[in-house]
Design an enzyme around this catalytic site. Structure first.
Site, PDB file in Angstrom:
ATOM      1  N   ARG A  73      17.623  -1.192  25.528  1.00 19.95           N
ATOM      2  CA  ARG A  73      17.841  -0.554  24.218  1.00 19.95           C
ATOM      3  C   ARG A  73      18.509   0.818  24.381  1.00 19.95           C
ATOM      4  O   ARG A  73      19.369   1.200  23.598  1.00 19.95           O
ATOM      5  CB  ARG A  73      16.515  -0.424  23.478  1.00 19.95           C
ATOM      6  CG  ARG A  73      16.028  -1.759  22.943  1.00 19.95           C
ATOM      7  CD  ARG A  73      14.658  -1.643  22.323  1.00 19.95           C
ATOM      8  NE  ARG A  73      14.661  -0.709  21.196  1.00 19.95           N
ATOM      9  CZ  ARG A  73      13.539  -0.280  20.628  1.00 19.95           C
ATOM     10  NH1 ARG A  73      12.368  -0.674  21.109  1.00 19.95           N
ATOM     11  NH2 ARG A  73      13.580   0.543  19.614  1.00 19.95           N
ATOM     12  N   GLN A 104      11.945   6.849  11.151  1.00 22.48           N
ATOM     13  CA  GLN A 104      11.147   5.946  11.998  1.00 22.48           C
ATOM     14  C   GLN A 104      11.968   5.558  13.235  1.00 22.48           C
ATOM     15  O   GLN A 104      11.458   4.904  14.132  1.00 22.48           O
ATOM     16  CB  GLN A 104      10.790   4.669  11.243  1.00 22.48           C
ATOM     17  CG  GLN A 104      10.019   4.886   9.950  1.00 22.48           C
ATOM     18  CD  GLN A 104       9.953   3.616   9.147  1.00 22.48           C
ATOM     19  OE1 GLN A 104       9.027   2.809   9.300  1.00 22.48           O
ATOM     20  NE2 GLN A 104      10.949   3.391   8.305  1.00 22.48           N
ATOM     21  N   VAL A 106      14.218   5.790  16.665  1.00 21.91           N
ATOM     22  CA  VAL A 106      13.978   6.478  17.951  1.00 21.91           C
ATOM     23  C   VAL A 106      15.306   6.704  18.686  1.00 21.91           C
ATOM     24  O   VAL A 106      15.323   6.970  19.874  1.00 21.91           O
ATOM     25  CB  VAL A 106      13.000   5.648  18.829  1.00 21.91           C
ATOM     26  CG1 VAL A 106      11.633   5.556  18.175  1.00 21.91           C
ATOM     27  CG2 VAL A 106      13.544   4.245  19.100  1.00 21.91           C
ATOM     28  N   HIS A 122       8.166   8.117  15.021  1.00 26.89           N
ATOM     29  CA  HIS A 122       7.824   7.161  16.076  1.00 26.89           C
ATOM     30  C   HIS A 122       8.372   7.572  17.433  1.00 26.89           C
ATOM     31  O   HIS A 122       8.518   6.738  18.316  1.00 26.89           O
ATOM     32  CB  HIS A 122       8.314   5.760  15.688  1.00 26.89           C
ATOM     33  CG  HIS A 122       7.597   5.211  14.497  1.00 26.89           C
ATOM     34  ND1 HIS A 122       8.111   4.202  13.721  1.00 26.89           N
ATOM     35  CD2 HIS A 122       6.410   5.539  13.932  1.00 26.89           C
ATOM     36  CE1 HIS A 122       7.260   3.915  12.726  1.00 26.89           C
ATOM     37  NE2 HIS A 122       6.223   4.729  12.843  1.00 26.89           N
ATOM     38  N   CYS A 130       5.413  10.187  32.481  1.00 28.48           N
ATOM     39  CA  CYS A 130       4.447   9.475  33.332  1.00 28.48           C
ATOM     40  C   CYS A 130       3.111   9.387  32.608  1.00 28.48           C
ATOM     41  O   CYS A 130       2.603  10.391  32.101  1.00 28.48           O
ATOM     42  CB  CYS A 130       4.284  10.265  34.634  1.00 28.48           C
ATOM     43  SG  CYS A 130       2.833   9.761  35.572  1.00 28.48           S
ATOM     44  N   ALA A 237      24.139   1.396   3.746  1.00 24.72           N
ATOM     45  CA  ALA A 237      23.930   2.852   3.777  1.00 24.72           C
ATOM     46  C   ALA A 237      25.229   3.586   4.118  1.00 24.72           C
ATOM     47  O   ALA A 237      25.543   4.626   3.528  1.00 24.72           O
ATOM     48  CB  ALA A 237      22.855   3.187   4.803  1.00 24.72           C
TER      49      ALA A 237
HETATM   50  C1  BV8 Z   1      -1.350   2.798  13.899  1.00 20.55           C
HETATM   51  C2  BV8 Z   1       8.573   2.611  17.868  1.00 20.55           C
HETATM   52  C3  BV8 Z   1      -3.639   3.118  14.282  1.00 20.55           C
HETATM   53  C4  BV8 Z   1       8.604   1.766  19.083  1.00 20.55           C
HETATM   54  C5  BV8 Z   1       7.567   1.307  16.071  1.00 20.55           C
HETATM   55  C6  BV8 Z   1      -2.208  -5.512  11.393  1.00 20.55           C
HETATM   56  C7  BV8 Z   1      -2.292  -5.774  12.763  1.00 20.55           C
HETATM   57  C8  BV8 Z   1      -1.990  -4.820  13.727  1.00 20.55           C
HETATM   58  C9  BV8 Z   1      -1.583  -3.559  13.326  1.00 20.55           C
HETATM   59  C10 BV8 Z   1      -1.491  -3.331  11.976  1.00 20.55           C
HETATM   60  C11 BV8 Z   1      -1.805  -4.271  11.010  1.00 20.55           C
HETATM   61  N1  BV8 Z   1      -1.608  -3.714   9.782  1.00 20.55           N
HETATM   62  C12 BV8 Z   1      -1.180  -2.463   9.930  1.00 20.55           C
HETATM   63  C13 BV8 Z   1      -1.137  -2.221  11.261  1.00 20.55           C
HETATM   64  C14 BV8 Z   1      -0.772  -1.020  11.854  1.00 20.55           C
HETATM   65  C15 BV8 Z   1       0.643  -1.142  12.434  1.00 20.55           C
HETATM   66  C16 BV8 Z   1       1.591  -1.772  11.432  1.00 20.55           C
HETATM   67  O1  BV8 Z   1       1.954  -1.146  10.473  1.00 20.55           O
HETATM   68  N2  BV8 Z   1       1.979  -3.025  11.687  1.00 20.55           N
HETATM   69  C17 BV8 Z   1       2.870  -3.716  10.764  1.00 20.55           C
HETATM   70  C18 BV8 Z   1       3.869  -4.559  11.547  1.00 20.55           C
HETATM   71  C19 BV8 Z   1       2.013  -4.565   9.833  1.00 20.55           C
HETATM   72  N3  BV8 Z   1       0.994   0.232  12.633  1.00 20.55           N
HETATM   73  C20 BV8 Z   1       0.698   0.795  13.808  1.00 20.55           C
HETATM   74  O2  BV8 Z   1       0.201   0.210  14.755  1.00 20.55           O
HETATM   75  C21 BV8 Z   1       0.978   2.288  13.866  1.00 20.55           C
HETATM   76  N4  BV8 Z   1      -0.158   2.927  14.445  1.00 20.55           N
HETATM   77  O3  BV8 Z   1      -1.575   2.285  12.851  1.00 20.55           O
HETATM   78  O4  BV8 Z   1      -2.307   3.297  14.717  1.00 20.55           O
HETATM   79  C22 BV8 Z   1      -4.339   4.306  14.750  1.00 20.55           C
HETATM   80  C23 BV8 Z   1      -4.647   5.304  13.835  1.00 20.55           C
HETATM   81  C24 BV8 Z   1      -5.327   6.404  14.277  1.00 20.55           C
HETATM   82  C25 BV8 Z   1      -5.671   6.540  15.621  1.00 20.55           C
HETATM   83  C26 BV8 Z   1      -5.307   5.547  16.543  1.00 20.55           C
HETATM   84  C27 BV8 Z   1      -4.619   4.415  16.113  1.00 20.55           C
HETATM   85  C28 BV8 Z   1       2.161   2.578  14.769  1.00 20.55           C
HETATM   86  C29 BV8 Z   1       3.390   1.904  14.216  1.00 20.55           C
HETATM   87  C30 BV8 Z   1       4.605   2.355  15.014  1.00 20.55           C
HETATM   88  C31 BV8 Z   1       5.141   1.195  15.808  1.00 20.55           C
HETATM   89  N5  BV8 Z   1       6.370   1.611  16.477  1.00 20.55           N
HETATM   90  N6  BV8 Z   1       8.659   1.734  16.693  1.00 20.55           N
HETATM   91  C32 BV8 Z   1       9.961   1.150  19.276  1.00 20.55           C
HETATM   92  O5  BV8 Z   1      10.902   1.472  18.534  1.00 20.55           O
HETATM   93  O6  BV8 Z   1      10.045   0.336  20.204  1.00 20.55           O
HETATM   94  S1  BV8 Z   1       7.746   0.400  14.652  1.00 20.55           S
HETATM   95  C33 BV8 Z   1       9.338  -0.110  14.401  1.00 20.55           C
HETATM   96  O7  BV8 Z   1       9.365  -0.749  13.106  1.00 20.55           O
HETATM   97  C34 BV8 Z   1      10.376   0.994  14.270  1.00 20.55           C
HETATM   98  O8  BV8 Z   1       9.878   2.303  14.457  1.00 20.55           O
HETATM   99  C35 BV8 Z   1      10.856   0.863  12.868  1.00 20.55           C
HETATM  100  O9  BV8 Z   1      11.123   2.048  12.298  1.00 20.55           O
HETATM  101  C36 BV8 Z   1       9.696   0.278  12.212  1.00 20.55           C
HETATM  102  C37 BV8 Z   1       9.952  -0.232  10.842  1.00 20.55           C
HETATM  103  O10 BV8 Z   1      11.090  -1.049  10.864  1.00 20.55           O
HETATM  104  P1  BV8 Z   1      12.391  -0.579  10.003  1.00 20.55           P
HETATM  105  O11 BV8 Z   1      12.876   0.720  10.535  1.00 20.55           O
HETATM  106  O12 BV8 Z   1      12.068  -0.644   8.558  1.00 20.55           O
HETATM  107  O13 BV8 Z   1      13.418  -1.676  10.441  1.00 20.55           O
HETATM  108  P2  BV8 Z   1      13.486  -3.169   9.860  1.00 20.55           P
HETATM  109  O14 BV8 Z   1      14.406  -3.952  10.738  1.00 20.55           O
HETATM  110  O15 BV8 Z   1      12.095  -3.669   9.601  1.00 20.55           O
HETATM  111  O16 BV8 Z   1      14.179  -3.005   8.437  1.00 20.55           O
HETATM  112  C38 BV8 Z   1      15.522  -2.561   8.351  1.00 20.55           C
HETATM  113  C39 BV8 Z   1      15.851  -2.566   6.881  1.00 20.55           C
HETATM  114  O17 BV8 Z   1      17.176  -2.078   6.734  1.00 20.55           O
HETATM  115  C40 BV8 Z   1      15.823  -3.965   6.298  1.00 20.55           C
HETATM  116  O18 BV8 Z   1      15.186  -3.896   5.029  1.00 20.55           O
HETATM  117  C41 BV8 Z   1      17.304  -4.328   6.142  1.00 20.55           C
HETATM  118  O19 BV8 Z   1      17.523  -5.128   4.992  1.00 20.55           O
HETATM  119  C42 BV8 Z   1      17.916  -2.965   5.922  1.00 20.55           C
HETATM  120  N7  BV8 Z   1      19.312  -2.851   6.374  1.00 20.55           N
HETATM  121  C43 BV8 Z   1      19.927  -3.518   7.392  1.00 20.55           C
HETATM  122  N8  BV8 Z   1      21.206  -3.080   7.487  1.00 20.55           N
HETATM  123  C44 BV8 Z   1      21.378  -2.125   6.539  1.00 20.55           C
HETATM  124  C45 BV8 Z   1      20.174  -1.973   5.825  1.00 20.55           C
HETATM  125  N9  BV8 Z   1      20.033  -1.102   4.806  1.00 20.55           N
HETATM  126  C46 BV8 Z   1      21.102  -0.343   4.488  1.00 20.55           C
HETATM  127  N10 BV8 Z   1      22.291  -0.426   5.139  1.00 20.55           N
HETATM  128  C47 BV8 Z   1      22.467  -1.311   6.160  1.00 20.55           C
HETATM  129  N11 BV8 Z   1      23.658  -1.376   6.776  1.00 20.55           N
HETATM  130 ZN    ZN Z   2       3.056  11.212  37.352  1.00 21.59          ZN
END
Ligand code: BV8
Ligand code: ZN
Length: 257
Positions: A73, A104, A106, A122, A130, A237
């Site tokens: 990536r 959101q 990175v 994020h 490390c 966008a």
């Molecule tokens: C937390 C970094 C708790 C890493 C990312 C059920 C089970 C398990 C977990 C959960 C659950 N329910 C809720 C949760 C919590 C979970 C969560 O939300 N899960 C979801 C999937 C249900 N959240 C977490 O785990 C978070 N932490 O809750 O911790 C806690 C609390 C206290 C103390 C300790 C612990 C952490 C979440 C962060 C995860 N990390 N990324 C990496 O990048 O590798 S998430 C990842 O998805 C990205 O950061 C990204 O930002 C994020 C969201 O995705 P989008 O950015 O929206 O991208 P996507 O493709 O989805 O959408 C793109 C959109 O753009 C689409 O709508 C598309 O139509 C549109 N588009 C496309 N092209 C265009 C466009 N629009 C305009 N113009 C274009 N050209």
């Molecule tokens: Zn180290």
């Protein structure tokens, strides 16, 4: 072709009167830079289960696979440039008393395009550290990774990870608190290119609306946020934002003269 301000008079009026503007972005804002999104058909997640790679547990189980995925990536991101969406947002910033980009993503593309006030909810894929001694790891240390061998810290042999928030991990303390304060004061919040499925990030636009912000969404399709917004502008966008910035600039310059 109708002008942007004729098609979206309320949004332009709100922006013209706004002192505090917040922008909430997701992977869709980087799509036109050629960076795959997470949930579109060719999105990154389609090939992998999020739980499979973006979690501490996956990392500890198969560090070399997770490190290789992030190396892949990073290589994509290094080849890509900010697109007109990133530039249009950077050009909007000076028009307002406070303008914050809460992302959101990175990929560091907002900063590369010149946005000054960027909050990375994020983390950033360009920073690595490390897990044991927390020492920052240079990217070339990671790029030398041998096939199938996890990269270890030169100092203490601990495993090196990207400075991103994995599922199940809490967001960087300061970042989420600062973003929450900003959205509570926002006069307008633009949610751009996000499916709004990941929490707690996706709560921020809703919090903005609950505190009186005018909430507009710019996306190529409806998202989980759509039922809550004042206005959805469907489209890319990189095509919509330059028109929005031009309309705001014209209107604000006209009121200033
Ligand atoms: C937390 C970094 C708790 C890493 C990312 C059920 C089970 C398990 C977990 C959960 C659950 N329910 C809720 C949760 C919590 C979970 C969560 O939300 N899960 C979801 C999937 C249900 N959240 C977490 O785990 C978070 N932490 O809750 O911790 C806690 C609390 C206290 C103390 C300790 C612990 C952490 C979440 C962060 C995860 N990390 N990324 C990496 O990048 O590798 S998430 C990842 O998805 C990205 O950061 C990204 O930002 C994020 C969201 O995705 P989008 O950015 O929206 O991208 P996507 O493709 O989805 O959408 C793109 C959109 O753009 C689409 O709508 C598309 O139509 C549109 N588009 C496309 N092209 C265009 C466009 N629009 C305009 N113009 C274009 N050209
Ligand atoms: Zn180290």
């Amino acid at each position: 072709m109708a002008r942007f301000e004729d098609k979206h008079p309320e949004l332009i009026a709100r922006l013209t009167q706004a002192a505090h503007v917040a922008v909430f972005t997701g992977a869709g804002v980087s799509a036109e830079s050629g960076i795959p999104t997470f949930r579109d058909e060719e999105g990154l997640w389609q090939k992998y289960e999020p739980q499979e790679l973006a979690t501490m547990e996956a990392f500890l189980n198969q560090p070399e696979v997770v490190q290789a995925w992030y190396k892949h990536r990073r290589a994509i991101i290094h080849e890509k440039k900010p697109n007109p969406a990133h530039h249009a947002l950077a050009q909007l910033e000076p028009f307002f008393q406070e303008f914050a980009v809460i992302t959101q993503n990175v990929d560091n593309l907002h900063q590369e395009a010149g946005s000054k006030n960027v909050i990375e909810l994020h983390g950033s894929i360009l920073r690595n550290y490390c897990v044991d001694c927390k020492q920052e790891a240079a990217e070339q240390t990671l790029n030398q990774m041998a096939e199938g061998q996890p990269v270890q810290c030169p100092k203490c042999k601990g495993l090196i990870r990207p400075d991103v928030v994995w599922f199940g991990e809490s967001l960087p303390q300061g970042a989420f608190e600062k973003a929450s304060q900003i959205v509570c004061q926002a006069d307008v919040l633009l949610s751009i290119g996000t499916s709004a499925v990941v929490f707690p990030a996706a709560q921020l636009p809703i919090t903005a609306k609950e505190h009186g912000a005018y909430l507009a969404e710019i996306n190529i399709e409806r998202s989980d946020l759509s039922p809550f917004v004042d206005e959805t502008i469907l489209g890319k966008a990189g095509e919509i934002l330059p028109d929005l910035t031009a309309a705001v600039s014209k209107r604000i310059s006209a009121t200033n003269n």
